[in-house]
Design a protein around this motif. Structure first.
Motif, PDB file in Angstrom:
ATOM      1  N   THR A   7       0.828  -1.195   0.000  1.00 58.22           N
ATOM      2  CA  THR A   7       0.000   0.000   0.000  1.00 58.22           C
ATOM      3  C   THR A   7       0.869   1.254   0.000  1.00 58.22           C
ATOM      4  OG1 THR A   7      -1.700  -1.170   1.266  1.00 58.22           O
ATOM      5  CG2 THR A   7      -1.845   1.234   1.218  1.00 58.22           C
ATOM      6  N   PHE A   8       0.547   2.149  -0.931  1.00 60.66           N
ATOM      7  CA  PHE A   8       1.192   3.454  -1.018  1.00 60.66           C
ATOM      8  C   PHE A   8       0.130   4.487  -0.644  1.00 60.66           C
ATOM      9  CE2 PHE A   8       2.986   0.608  -4.158  1.00 60.66           C
ATOM     10  CZ  PHE A   8       4.345   0.744  -3.971  1.00 60.66           C
ATOM     11  N   THR A   9       0.395   5.313   0.373  1.00 57.20           N
ATOM     12  CA  THR A   9      -0.595   6.282   0.846  1.00 57.20           C
ATOM     13  C   THR A   9      -0.056   7.693   0.676  1.00 57.20           C
ATOM     14  OG1 THR A   9      -1.363   4.671   2.484  1.00 57.20           O
ATOM     15  CG2 THR A   9      -1.996   6.966   2.827  1.00 57.20           C
ATOM     16  N   GLN A  10      -0.913   8.559   0.153  1.00 57.51           N
ATOM     17  CA  GLN A  10      -0.593   9.975  -0.005  1.00 57.51           C
ATOM     18  C   GLN A  10      -1.709  10.809   0.604  1.00 57.51           C
ATOM     19  OE1 GLN A  10       1.914  10.411  -4.062  1.00 57.51           O
ATOM     20  NE2 GLN A  10      -0.191  10.896  -4.248  1.00 57.51           N
ATOM     21  N   THR A  11      -1.395  12.035   0.966  1.00 57.82           N
ATOM     22  CA  THR A  11      -2.437  12.944   1.447  1.00 57.82           C
ATOM     23  C   THR A  11      -3.241  13.486   0.268  1.00 57.82           C
ATOM     24  OG1 THR A  11      -0.839  14.743   1.488  1.00 57.82           O
ATOM     25  CG2 THR A  11      -1.254  13.610   3.560  1.00 57.82           C
ATOM     26  N   GLU A  12      -2.588  13.653  -0.876  1.00 53.97           N
ATOM     27  CA  GLU A  12      -3.295  14.067  -2.085  1.00 53.97           C
ATOM     28  C   GLU A  12      -3.679  12.810  -2.873  1.00 53.97           C
ATOM     29  OE1 GLU A  12      -1.162  16.935  -4.413  1.00 53.97           O
ATOM     30  OE2 GLU A  12      -0.480  17.989  -2.631  1.00 53.97           O
ATOM     31  N   LYS A  13      -4.684  12.924  -3.691  1.00 52.12           N
ATOM     32  CA  LYS A  13      -5.138  11.778  -4.468  1.00 52.12           C
ATOM     33  C   LYS A  13      -4.122  11.394  -5.535  1.00 52.12           C
ATOM     34  CE  LYS A  13     -10.062  12.348  -3.940  1.00 52.12           C
ATOM     35  NZ  LYS A  13     -11.353  12.307  -4.593  1.00 52.12           N
ATOM     36  N   PHE A  14      -4.013  10.075  -5.735  1.00 52.42           N
ATOM     37  CA  PHE A  14      -3.268   9.570  -6.877  1.00 52.42           C
ATOM     38  C   PHE A  14      -4.115   9.828  -8.122  1.00 52.42           C
ATOM     39  CE2 PHE A  14      -1.301   6.847  -3.624  1.00 52.42           C
ATOM     40  CZ  PHE A  14       0.027   6.875  -4.015  1.00 52.42           C
ATOM     41  N   ASP A  15      -3.476  10.107  -9.208  1.00 53.82           N
ATOM     42  CA  ASP A  15      -4.167  10.262 -10.480  1.00 53.82           C
ATOM     43  C   ASP A  15      -4.380   8.877 -11.084  1.00 53.82           C
ATOM     44  OD1 ASP A  15      -5.025  11.954 -12.831  1.00 53.82           O
ATOM     45  OD2 ASP A  15      -3.381  10.799 -13.740  1.00 53.82           O
ATOM     46  N   ARG A  16      -5.631   8.534 -11.401  1.00 54.79           N
ATOM     47  CA  ARG A  16      -5.941   7.205 -11.929  1.00 54.79           C
ATOM     48  C   ARG A  16      -5.150   6.901 -13.192  1.00 54.79           C
ATOM     49  NH1 ARG A  16      -8.565   3.688 -14.905  1.00 54.79           N
ATOM     50  NH2 ARG A  16      -9.815   2.053 -13.959  1.00 54.79           N
ATOM     51  N   MET A  42      -4.053  -1.558  -8.066  1.00 53.99           N
ATOM     52  CA  MET A  42      -5.365  -1.072  -7.656  1.00 53.99           C
ATOM     53  C   MET A  42      -5.279   0.346  -7.103  1.00 53.99           C
ATOM     54  SD  MET A  42      -6.545  -4.558  -5.661  1.00 53.99           S
ATOM     55  CE  MET A  42      -5.124  -4.533  -4.591  1.00 53.99           C
ATOM     56  N   LEU A  43      -6.415   1.015  -7.121  1.00 54.95           N
ATOM     57  CA  LEU A  43      -6.557   2.345  -6.540  1.00 54.95           C
ATOM     58  C   LEU A  43      -7.837   2.329  -5.718  1.00 54.95           C
ATOM     59  CD1 LEU A  43      -5.364   5.216  -6.503  1.00 54.95           C
ATOM     60  CD2 LEU A  43      -6.774   5.716  -8.509  1.00 54.95           C
ATOM     61  N   ASP A  44      -7.764   2.786  -4.466  1.00 54.73           N
ATOM     62  CA  ASP A  44      -8.970   2.745  -3.641  1.00 54.73           C
ATOM     63  C   ASP A  44      -9.949   3.845  -4.037  1.00 54.73           C
ATOM     64  OD1 ASP A  44      -7.850   5.006  -2.496  1.00 54.73           O
ATOM     65  OD2 ASP A  44      -7.940   4.274  -0.440  1.00 54.73           O
ATOM     66  N   GLU A  45     -11.143   3.777  -3.474  1.00 52.79           N
ATOM     67  CA  GLU A  45     -12.234   4.680  -3.872  1.00 52.79           C
ATOM     68  C   GLU A  45     -11.915   6.158  -3.715  1.00 52.79           C
ATOM     69  OE1 GLU A  45     -16.665   3.296  -3.623  1.00 52.79           O
ATOM     70  OE2 GLU A  45     -15.646   2.830  -1.719  1.00 52.79           O
ATOM     71  N   ASP A  46     -11.245   6.508  -2.616  1.00 54.20           N
ATOM     72  CA  ASP A  46     -10.978   7.935  -2.421  1.00 54.20           C
ATOM     73  C   ASP A  46      -9.693   8.396  -3.113  1.00 54.20           C
ATOM     74  OD1 ASP A  46      -8.887   7.178  -0.731  1.00 54.20           O
ATOM     75  OD2 ASP A  46      -9.802   7.979   1.078  1.00 54.20           O
ATOM     76  N   GLY A  47      -8.949   7.477  -3.693  1.00 56.94           N
ATOM     77  CA  GLY A  47      -7.781   7.824  -4.489  1.00 56.94           C
ATOM     78  C   GLY A  47      -6.522   8.142  -3.716  1.00 56.94           C
ATOM     79  N   THR A  48      -6.552   8.007  -2.385  1.00 55.78           N
ATOM     80  CA  THR A  48      -5.368   8.334  -1.597  1.00 55.78           C
ATOM     81  C   THR A  48      -4.438   7.140  -1.390  1.00 55.78           C
ATOM     82  OG1 THR A  48      -6.493   7.944   0.509  1.00 55.78           O
ATOM     83  CG2 THR A  48      -6.497  10.220  -0.353  1.00 55.78           C
ATOM     84  N   ARG A  49      -4.917   5.950  -1.755  1.00 57.85           N
ATOM     85  CA  ARG A  49      -4.086   4.753  -1.603  1.00 57.85           C
ATOM     86  C   ARG A  49      -4.051   3.972  -2.912  1.00 57.85           C
ATOM     87  NH1 ARG A  49      -6.795   2.388   3.695  1.00 57.85           N
ATOM     88  NH2 ARG A  49      -8.514   3.021   2.408  1.00 57.85           N
ATOM     89  N   ALA A  50      -2.835   3.762  -3.380  1.00 56.92           N
ATOM     90  CA  ALA A  50      -2.617   2.842  -4.488  1.00 56.92           C
ATOM     91  C   ALA A  50      -2.154   1.539  -3.846  1.00 56.92           C
ATOM     92  CB  ALA A  50      -1.548   3.376  -5.435  1.00 56.92           C
ATOM     93  N   ARG A  51      -2.671   0.434  -4.342  1.00 56.13           N
ATOM     94  CA  ARG A  51      -2.341  -0.863  -3.749  1.00 56.13           C
ATOM     95  C   ARG A  51      -1.980  -1.855  -4.834  1.00 56.13           C
ATOM     96  NH1 ARG A  51      -7.170  -1.157   0.704  1.00 56.13           N
ATOM     97  NH2 ARG A  51      -6.101   0.061   2.260  1.00 56.13           N
ATOM     98  N   ASN A  52      -1.047  -2.698  -4.506  1.00 58.86           N
ATOM     99  CA  ASN A  52      -0.687  -3.816  -5.365  1.00 58.86           C
ATOM    100  C   ASN A  52      -0.908  -5.077  -4.557  1.00 58.86           C
ATOM    101  OD1 ASN A  52       0.175  -1.975  -7.291  1.00 58.86           O
ATOM    102  ND2 ASN A  52       2.300  -2.072  -6.660  1.00 58.86           N
ATOM    103  N   PHE A  53      -1.547  -6.059  -5.172  1.00 60.77           N
ATOM    104  CA  PHE A  53      -1.771  -7.322  -4.485  1.00 60.77           C
ATOM    105  C   PHE A  53      -1.130  -8.431  -5.291  1.00 60.77           C
ATOM    106  CE2 PHE A  53      -4.244 -11.105  -3.252  1.00 60.77           C
ATOM    107  CZ  PHE A  53      -3.899 -11.116  -1.911  1.00 60.77           C
ATOM    108  N   TYR A  54      -0.352  -9.233  -4.615  1.00 59.49           N
ATOM    109  CA  TYR A  54       0.371 -10.344  -5.220  1.00 59.49           C
ATOM    110  C   TYR A  54      -0.118 -11.645  -4.598  1.00 59.49           C
ATOM    111  CZ  TYR A  54       3.983  -6.751  -6.131  1.00 59.49           C
ATOM    112  OH  TYR A  54       4.676  -5.630  -6.527  1.00 59.49           O
TER     113      TYR A  54
END
Length: 98
Positions: A7-16, A42-54
């Motif tokens: 999980t990568f978390t930012q205070t600003e939204k990731f750009d899809r 993956m990108l969560d609903e609010d866009g603040t977390r990008a996630r990779n699942f392996y």
């Protein structure tokens, strides 16, 4: 089998579109990788977390993949350091062959 949630978390939204570009550009090295069953970007609903699942068939290979060098590299790619969680997969449904 072992699952790994990165999980990568930012205070600003990731750009899809940026996350989609990362997924497209980084897909190649994972195709056919020994021990890796699947990887999702993956990108969560609010866009603040990008996630990779392996999902790894081989726990040792899955754990060995996440080196300090890899963490440094993906921190640069995503602009945020990851948290890495190793998960024991106790059941799995795979409908990809149907």
């Amino acid at each position: 089998m072992i699952g790994v949630l990165v999980t990568f978390t930012q205070t600003e939204k990731f750009d899809r579109s940026t996350i989609a570009k990362i997924a497209s550009e980084l897909r190649g090295p994972f195709e056919g990788m020994a021990g890796l069953r699947l990887k999702s970007f993956m990108l969560d609903e609010d866009g603040t977390r990008a996630r990779n699942f392996y999902v790894w068939d081989d726990e040792a290979k899955g754990r060995a993949f996440f080196t300090e060098e890899l963490v440094d590299k993906v921190t640069g790619v995503y602009g945020a350091p990851p948290t890495i969680e190793f998960l024991d997969i106790v059941g799995f449904v795979d409908n990809s062959g149907t």
